[in-house]
Motif scaffolding. Structure first.
Motif, PDB file in Angstrom:
ATOM      1  N   VAL A 294      23.753  38.751 -25.848  1.00 13.61           N
ATOM      2  CA  VAL A 294      23.704  37.429 -25.227  1.00 13.61           C
ATOM      3  C   VAL A 294      24.685  36.482 -25.931  1.00 13.61           C
ATOM      4  O   VAL A 294      25.399  35.710 -25.288  1.00 13.61           O
ATOM      5  CB  VAL A 294      22.258  36.886 -25.281  1.00 13.61           C
ATOM      6  N   HIS A 343      14.314  34.829 -21.303  1.00 12.92           N
ATOM      7  CA  HIS A 343      15.427  34.103 -20.725  1.00 12.92           C
ATOM      8  C   HIS A 343      15.616  32.760 -21.430  1.00 12.92           C
ATOM      9  O   HIS A 343      16.741  32.352 -21.740  1.00 12.92           O
ATOM     10  CB  HIS A 343      15.213  33.920 -19.223  1.00 12.92           C
ATOM     11  N   SER A 346      17.338  33.362 -24.520  1.00 11.87           N
ATOM     12  CA  SER A 346      18.757  33.690 -24.282  1.00 11.87           C
ATOM     13  C   SER A 346      19.567  32.421 -24.081  1.00 11.87           C
ATOM     14  O   SER A 346      20.701  32.303 -24.554  1.00 11.87           O
ATOM     15  CB  SER A 346      18.923  34.554 -23.033  1.00 11.87           C
ATOM     16  N   GLN A 350      22.820  31.105 -26.192  1.00  8.15           N
ATOM     17  CA  GLN A 350      24.112  30.780 -25.575  1.00  8.15           C
ATOM     18  C   GLN A 350      24.503  29.342 -25.871  1.00  8.15           C
ATOM     19  O   GLN A 350      25.669  29.031 -26.065  1.00  8.15           O
ATOM     20  CB  GLN A 350      24.060  31.019 -24.073  1.00  8.15           C
TER      21      GLN A 350
END
Ligand code: PEP
Ligand code: MN
Length: 381
Positions: A294, A343, A346, A350
């Motif tokens: 990721v 998610h 993630s 990011q």
């Protein structure tokens, strides 16, 4: 119960070194109540991933190993990968052999070795390491091939040395205790040793891995010991020096003492729990690997000026995951809740590597907010 112990250098490098290790093993036999020395180990031919590294001293090594066997009257075992190696080792008086991880997964090689071994009636122990891949059928197949050639089960010993790892793990070879203990449960009459050296890959981890194995009910250890690991010609970072071997055994003696004191027999419960522990560790390893990827994706998006969230990608990916998860018997709601968390984490990764524009939407997709409540793109009815 006494635990079996096989120890020695990764490779036989000189007669003097082997004598030092044999001498230590002899004194352990005399004083160590918890361990029974089953032999000295050392490789004469080293199966290297690429040619050109140290490939073992071959026949010279066999001569040293044969000499140590007669001088110290202890079994000495050597790795064999072909019929020719079996007969050469026999010429030098060796009777104990191990099949390495690259050989036990090769049915042709195992057949050839099994046939060569079947010609002798004074065989010692035959140690079969697990193949590199976590394929218990292949491991079992190696024993079946030996049996078919006429090598009796009384010679068999299984050695768990870990499996070829996926990246980023703590160990050189993934222990996959769940796989190893499953194999063990199917072969209750075959003595089962752990090779903590090849699992650990570094000295500091050898004792914790060995403790784990003993805690899981292994019958003993197959461990790399070198008089001076700094000058070892193979597997330098995982071999114990003679001094650390001594503290290693002391530590294990204490550990075994605490196991014995704990004594309650919980039957299969401990085995099942150890399998769960192992699976949980793998979940964490996979998650860690996921977030590494990721971060790389985050860097790519930053460098290409892309937004972080792609709703259409998220939606189609999740749809596939739910359908796959359901086919595995997992609950749909559980998968959605779990993926919400994964998610969200993630996105955090990011953002950390990103250009600072948080939650930039790369495409409109279904238009759900990023703090979804498990109801993503109409997936949860
Ligand atoms: C070894 O024991 O030195 C060895 C080469 O082991 P494996 O086959 O487990 O890699
Ligand atoms: Mn080695």
């Amino acid at each position: 119960m006494r635990y079996g112990l096989v120890a020695g250098p990764c490779s036989a490098e000189s007669l003097e070194d082997l004598r030092l290790v044999a001498c230590r093993l002899r004194s352990i036999s005399a004083v160590c109540g918890k361990f029974e020395v089953w032999g000295l180990r050392a490789g004469a031919w080293k199966p290297r991933t690429r040619p050109g590294g140290f490939e073992g001293y071959g026949r010279s090594a066999l001569a040293w190993l044969g000499a140590v066997r007669s001088e110290f009257s202890i079994p000495v075992c050597v790795e064999v990968g072909s019929a020719r190696q079996v007969s050469a080792a026999y010429e030098y008086g060796l009777r104990d052999f191990w099949l390495g991880a690259r050989t036990s997964g090769d049915p042709f090689a195992v057949d050839e070795i099994a046939d060569a071994l079947s010609h002798y009636d004074d065989l010692g122990r035959i140690y079969v390491k697990n193949p590199l891949s976590p394929d218990v059928g292949l491991w079992d197949g190696a024993f079946r091939r030996l049996e078919r050639a006429g090598v009796g089960e009384s010679h068999f010993v299984a050695v768990h040395r870990g499996f070829y790892p996926h990246g980023g793990a703590r160990y050189r070879n993934a222990p996959r205790w769940d796989v190893a203990l499953g194999f063990r449960a199917d072969h209750p009459s075959v003595p089962f040793l752990c090779d903590p050296s090849h699992i650990a890959g570094r000295r500091g981890l050898v004792a914790p891995v060995a403790e784990r194995a003993l805690g899981y009910g292994f019958d003993g250890l197959f461990v790399e010991v070198h008089p001076d690991p700094r000058r070892a010609l193979s597997d330098r970072s995982q071999q114990l020096s003679l001094g650390s071997f001594e503290s290693f055994l002391d530590r294990l003696e204490r550990f075994i003492g605490s196991l014995d004191a704990g004594g309650e027999d919980r039957g299969g419960l401990d085995r099942l729990r150890s399998q769960i522990d192992s699976v949980d560790e793998q979940l964490l390893e996979l998650l860690s690997r996921r977030f590494e990827i990721v971060s790389e994706i985050g860097e790519w998006k930053r460098d290409h000026d892309r937004g972080i969230v792609s709703w259409s990608r998220r939606e189609s990916h999740l749809r596939e995951l739910v359908s796959y998860g359901e086919s595995l018997g997992l609950d749909r709601g559980f998968i959605l809740r779990l993926w919400d968390e994964v998610h969200a984490e993630s996105l955090r990764y990011q953002e950390e590597v990103g250009s600072g524009g948080s939650f930039v939407i790369a495409d409109a997709g279904c238009g759900y907010g990023c703090e979804s409540s498990g109801d993503i793109g109409g997936l949860a009815e």
